[in-house]
Motif scaffolding. Structure first.
Motif, PDB file in Angstrom:
ATOM      1  N   SER A  40      26.556 -14.416 -21.188  1.00 29.03           N
ATOM      2  CA  SER A  40      25.141 -14.791 -21.071  1.00 29.03           C
ATOM      3  C   SER A  40      24.289 -13.563 -20.754  1.00 29.03           C
ATOM      4  CB  SER A  40      24.958 -15.840 -19.969  1.00 29.03           C
ATOM      5  OG  SER A  40      25.143 -15.253 -18.697  1.00 29.03           O
ATOM      6  N   ASP A  41      23.026 -13.648 -21.114  1.00 26.81           N
ATOM      7  CA  ASP A  41      22.089 -12.555 -20.824  1.00 26.81           C
ATOM      8  C   ASP A  41      22.002 -12.300 -19.325  1.00 26.81           C
ATOM      9  OD1 ASP A  41      21.574 -12.296 -23.537  1.00 26.81           O
ATOM     10  OD2 ASP A  41      19.693 -13.429 -23.455  1.00 26.81           O
ATOM     11  N   GLU A  42      22.082 -13.363 -18.536  1.00 28.08           N
ATOM     12  CA  GLU A  42      22.000 -13.219 -17.083  1.00 28.08           C
ATOM     13  C   GLU A  42      23.197 -12.442 -16.528  1.00 28.08           C
ATOM     14  OE1 GLU A  42      19.587 -16.460 -18.528  1.00 28.08           O
ATOM     15  OE2 GLU A  42      21.745 -16.239 -18.678  1.00 28.08           O
ATOM     16  N   VAL A  43      24.392 -12.753 -17.005  1.00 22.50           N
ATOM     17  CA  VAL A  43      25.594 -12.043 -16.555  1.00 22.50           C
ATOM     18  C   VAL A  43      25.534 -10.591 -17.010  1.00 22.50           C
ATOM     19  CG1 VAL A  43      28.120 -11.872 -16.828  1.00 22.50           C
ATOM     20  CG2 VAL A  43      27.048 -14.095 -16.400  1.00 22.50           C
ATOM     21  N   ALA A  45      22.905  -8.754 -17.618  1.00 24.38           N
ATOM     22  CA  ALA A  45      21.897  -8.034 -16.827  1.00 24.38           C
ATOM     23  C   ALA A  45      22.409  -7.754 -15.418  1.00 24.38           C
ATOM     24  CB  ALA A  45      20.597  -8.841 -16.772  1.00 24.38           C
ATOM     25  N   ALA A  46      23.075  -8.722 -14.822  1.00 27.93           N
ATOM     26  CA  ALA A  46      23.624  -8.521 -13.479  1.00 27.93           C
ATOM     27  C   ALA A  46      24.692  -7.432 -13.487  1.00 27.93           C
ATOM     28  CB  ALA A  46      24.203  -9.832 -12.948  1.00 27.93           C
TER      29      ALA A  46
END
Length: 112
Positions: A40-43, A45-46
């Protein structure tokens, strides 16, 4: 590491550990920019925020895959042993190329 060696090491892993290794490997490949859309984009980015030291580009701007960085990243995010992470990395290489890194290097050296 030979297929016999990585298979022996990974045979000691549980199914959840194997799933974690696979996910961690995809996260490393995404982190350094070799693949896109696998996490995912969130993972992604993190991971970029938490682990920028693993992101390296060559003179041409292309991502640099580092065996050592791959294993270190995988171990850091999974908490699994370096041995498991290295075995997974080598298994993935073998599955992709049909030969171990050592076999590929020896073949390429013999062709020179």
């Amino acid at each position: 590491m030979t297929p016999t060696e990585f298979t022996a090491i990974l045979s000691k892993a549980t199914a959840p550990q194997l799933e974690a290794l696979d996910a961690a490997h995809w996260r490393y490949m995404t982190l350094i920019g070799i693949v896109d859309g696998e996490v995912s984009d969130e993972v992604a980015a993190a991971d970029r925020d938490a682990h920028p030291l693993f992101i390296k580009k060559g003179d041409t701007g292309l991502p640099i895959f580092s065996d050592a960085d791959c294993v270190a990243f995988m171990a850091a995010i999974t908490g699994l042993s370096v041995a498991f992470c290295a075995a997974w990395r080598d298994k993935d290489f073998y599955d992709l190329h049909g030969e171990s890194g050592e076999e590929m290097a020896a073949r390429q050296y013999a062709e020179v």
